[in-house]
Scaffold this active site. Structure first.
Site, PDB file in Angstrom:
ATOM      1  N   ASP A 122       1.017  -1.473   0.031  1.00 40.98           N
ATOM      2  CA  ASP A 122      -0.120  -0.071   0.146  1.00 40.98           C
ATOM      3  C   ASP A 122       0.982   1.285  -0.232  1.00 40.98           C
ATOM      4  OD1 ASP A 122      -1.837  -1.826   0.427  1.00 40.98           O
ATOM      5  OD2 ASP A 122      -2.637  -0.969   2.442  1.00 40.98           O
TER       6      ASP A 122
HETATM    7  N1  URA Z   1      -1.307  -6.497   4.063  1.00 34.62           N
HETATM    8  C1  URA Z   1      -1.819  -4.460   3.533  1.00 34.62           C
HETATM    9  O1  URA Z   1      -3.172  -4.649   4.512  1.00 34.62           O
HETATM   10  N2  URA Z   1      -1.290  -3.717   2.940  1.00 34.62           N
HETATM   11  C2  URA Z   1      -0.618  -4.066   3.107  1.00 34.62           C
HETATM   12  O2  URA Z   1       0.953  -3.016   2.198  1.00 34.62           O
HETATM   13  C3  URA Z   1       0.561  -5.644   2.383  1.00 34.62           C
HETATM   14  C4  URA Z   1      -0.032  -6.592   3.059  1.00 34.62           C
END
Ligand code: URA
Length: 247
Positions: free
Chosen positions: A101
């Protein structure tokens, strides 16, 4: 393969620089500088040098980036910086393996080896991804058990069993955070955040520290990257091949 392609793939220069180096006699094949850009060379049996330095041909490249927050895991984006902006190597086909993310930090593999990428991401391969996170409030034994059993995060299937370990506990105070490690074998959208949301908790910081056998080099600051060592690359490739055989 063509000599100019080999040199371009190995980042010896731009196509026009490479032509110039060849014209100037800076490039040798098996010791001879009487070479042409179109000439076919066999990287397994012939020695190519540029400015006297041997060029070791590698079909694919593998980089580990310590992804900083505030950059998107994509090749291009109209608004944000992308993870590819941190990589000086601009060869075609280089892509991040999987997605973190915008606000997630940590280990991101970037390669042009599509087969490794596909296998690492395949749900059938159950490759472990390890995250360290800070969670608002106190993480309980019940949370650990819920992660182990699998959670309903709004998808058709429950999440696969995940290992949640508390590294340090938040005090029972408002604003306190717990530091945890989570190991998952899937890669669903916002998976870690949604798993904590399913037990009524919020992730305030998330960092991936390992993917399969590959561990984030803690000497890399956010935004820094390096090539995988031969050992790191071979273990990852072996892992995928071994897991392929298990199917
Ligand atoms: N899980 C999440 O919520 N975000 C990420 O970036 C990776 C795994």
């Amino acid at each position: 393969m063509r000599l100019d392609k080999l040199l371009a793939d190995m980042q010896a220069g731009t196509r026009s620089q490479i032509k110039q180096y060849i014209r100037q006699g800076r490039v040798t094949v098996d010791g001879s500088s009487k070479v042409s850009p179109k000439q076919q060379v066999d990287p397994d049996t012939q020695t190519v040098c540029c400015f006297g330095k041997e060029i070791h041909y590698q079909k694919y490249v593998y980089y580990m980036l310590n992804k900083p927050a505030d950059c998107v895991t994509a090749r291009q984006d109209a608004v944000h910086k992308t993870v590819m902006d941190y990589i000086a190597d601009k060869r075609k086909g280089l892509s991040p393996v999987g997605r973190l993310d915008l606000d997630t930090e940590g280990l991101l593999l970037i390669t042009d080896d599509g087969s490794l990428s596909h296998n690492l991401l395949s749900p059938a391969k159950h490759v472990e991804k390890v995250y360290e996170a800070e969670i608002s409030g106190r993480v309980t034994e019940a949370d650990i058990e819920a992660f182990r059993r699998g959670l309903d995060i709004g998808d058709k299937a429950l999440t696969k069993p995940a290992v949640l370990t508390v590294l340090s506990e938040g005090a029972v105070l408002e604003g306190a955070v717990s530091r945890v490690r989570v190991v998952i074998t899937e890669g669903r959208y916002h998976q870690v955040k949604r798993m904590f949301a399913a037990v009524g908790k919020r992730v305030v910081f998330l960092k991936r520290v390992a993917m399969g056998s590959l561990k984030l080099d803690d000497k890399l600051l956010p935004g820094e990257y390096r090539e995988l060592t031969e050992d790191e690359r071979d273990s990852l490739l072996k892992q995928v091949i071994a897991e392929k055989k298990d199917l």
